[in-house]
Scaffold this active site. Structure first.
Site, PDB file in Angstrom:
ATOM      1  N   GLY A 122      56.883  50.684  19.966  1.00 37.01           N
ATOM      2  CA  GLY A 122      57.167  52.118  20.115  1.00 37.01           C
ATOM      3  C   GLY A 122      57.040  52.865  18.797  1.00 37.01           C
ATOM      4  O   GLY A 122      57.740  53.844  18.577  1.00 37.01           O
ATOM      5  N   ASN A 182      61.991  48.458  18.826  1.00 36.43           N
ATOM      6  CA  ASN A 182      62.432  49.846  18.951  1.00 36.43           C
ATOM      7  C   ASN A 182      62.108  50.471  20.305  1.00 36.43           C
ATOM      8  O   ASN A 182      62.854  51.314  20.786  1.00 36.43           O
ATOM      9  CB  ASN A 182      61.777  50.662  17.819  1.00 36.43           C
ATOM     10  N   SER A 228      72.067  51.560  20.921  1.00 36.30           N
ATOM     11  CA  SER A 228      72.437  52.970  21.080  1.00 36.30           C
ATOM     12  C   SER A 228      73.945  53.032  21.115  1.00 36.30           C
ATOM     13  O   SER A 228      74.607  52.062  21.504  1.00 36.30           O
ATOM     14  CB  SER A 228      71.882  53.500  22.403  1.00 36.30           C
ATOM     15  N   TYR A 271      70.682  52.276  31.363  1.00 35.11           N
ATOM     16  CA  TYR A 271      70.436  52.359  29.912  1.00 35.11           C
ATOM     17  C   TYR A 271      71.611  51.742  29.154  1.00 35.11           C
ATOM     18  O   TYR A 271      71.430  50.960  28.219  1.00 35.11           O
ATOM     19  CB  TYR A 271      70.257  53.832  29.544  1.00 35.11           C
ATOM     20  N   ALA A 284      73.771  49.497  30.246  1.00 31.44           N
ATOM     21  CA  ALA A 284      73.763  48.040  30.436  1.00 31.44           C
ATOM     22  C   ALA A 284      72.724  47.403  29.513  1.00 31.44           C
ATOM     23  O   ALA A 284      72.969  46.375  28.878  1.00 31.44           O
ATOM     24  CB  ALA A 284      73.440  47.708  31.894  1.00 31.44           C
ATOM     25  N   LYS A 287      71.494  48.520  26.645  1.00 31.46           N
ATOM     26  CA  LYS A 287      71.803  48.603  25.214  1.00 31.46           C
ATOM     27  C   LYS A 287      72.965  47.663  24.846  1.00 31.46           C
ATOM     28  O   LYS A 287      73.004  47.113  23.742  1.00 31.46           O
ATOM     29  CB  LYS A 287      72.082  50.053  24.814  1.00 31.46           C
ATOM     30  N   ILE A 314      69.949  61.371  17.976  1.00 30.91           N
ATOM     31  CA  ILE A 314      68.870  61.629  17.022  1.00 30.91           C
ATOM     32  C   ILE A 314      67.859  62.569  17.693  1.00 30.91           C
ATOM     33  O   ILE A 314      67.534  62.383  18.875  1.00 30.91           O
ATOM     34  CB  ILE A 314      68.162  60.302  16.643  1.00 30.91           C
TER      35      ILE A 314
END
Ligand code: NDP
Length: 248
Positions: free
Chosen positions: A12, A86, A138, A151, A153, A155, A184
């Site tokens: 990424g 990433n 995150s 998301y 779960a 991270k 960010i």
């Protein structure tokens, strides 16, 4: 004699946080290979980063292609010193609307692909008894944020994998760390926060530094973790969040 340049693979790396990490690495004279699906984004990144940046177009969900990716980079550049996991996707939906396929799709990109790529890269790093892996989780892994069940779960899994990888691989000379970005300013956070004024206000009100982070803030942290200054650091989850995680 000139020291050979280190080789980094950043998933990424064509946009947002990954691109900012690539910028910092290239500025530090690291040969940086960025991977993504979008040819145009990759070409634009290459154009701005110059000759130390190399691009490979690949969908990381294609697990069977990952051993080939690692052999291609190893053969072409002589190894992989730094892996930055990433790439990631988010999905904002009420829990009851999240289908099993939705859930699996997020877990596949954000967890399974990271595991499968790391495994292949580690096989090479073990041969050299050296390497550095940086995962990107995150703050969602540590908070209970509504509407991001899959998301969150994924991270949390990345942070668990970081610890498991660090204890197993550090004795072989491979350091494994994780950066947990706060909020960010990238395309991803734009989608999650713009159009949801309440959530944006909540984020800012509990961030002592009073603003969203910049991708370069994560880039700087990644460069540090990849550097000799971090040579005794492994298994760490580093928040880079303007104090958001300790905000009242
Ligand atoms: P972006 O959406 O800008 O970047 C995500 C990158 O991942 C893109 O370059 C995309 O490339 C790549 N990618 C996604 N899926 C795949 C895939 N299947 N195969 C190959 N590449 C893929 O988001 P951010 O820069 O904001 O996010 C980067 C990381 O940081 C993510 O893991 C995210 O969860 C994490 N993060 C971000 C936060 C934020 O506030 N922005 C906060 C906390 C964590 P392409 O489109 O070319 O496929």
């Amino acid at each position: 004699m000139k020291t050979p340049k280190r080789i980094a693979l950043i998933t990424g790396g064509g946009s947002g946080i990954g691109l900012a990490i690539a910028e910092k690495f290239v500025q530090d004279n690291i040969q940086t290979i960025i991977v993504g699906r979008d040819e145009q984004k990759l070409a634009a990144a290459k154009e701005s980063l110059g000759e130390l940046c190399h691009t490979i177009r690949l969908d990381l969900n294609d697990l069977q292609a990952l051993p080939g990716l690692v052999s291609q980079v190893t053969a072409g550049f002589g190894g992989i010193d730094i892996l930055v996991n990433n790439a990631g996707i988010n999905m904002k939906k009420d829990l009851t609307e999240v289908s099993d396929d939705d859930f699996q799709r997020i877990l596949h990109t954000n967890v399974t692909a990271i595991f499968a790529l790391s495994r292949e890269v580690v096989k090479e790093m073990i041969k050299k008894e050296s390497g550095c892996i940086i995962n990107i989780s995150s703050m969602a892994s540590q908070y209970g944020i509504p509407k991001v069940i899959a998301y969150t779960a994924s991270k949390a899994a990345i942070e668990g994998m970081t610890r498991a990888m660090a204890v197993e691989l550090s004795p072989m000379g491979i350091r494994v760390n994780c950066i947990a970005p706060g909020f960010i300013a990238t395309d991803m956070s734009e989608k999650a926060l713009n159009g949801d004024a309440e959530r944006k206000q909540k984020v800012l009100s509990r961030t002592p530094m009073g603003k969203l982070g910049e991708p370069a803030d994560i880039g700087g942290a990644a460069l540090f973790l990849a550097s000799g200054n971090a040579q005794y650091i492994t298994g760490v989850i580093l928040p880079v969040d303007g104090g958001n995680s300790i905000g009242f």
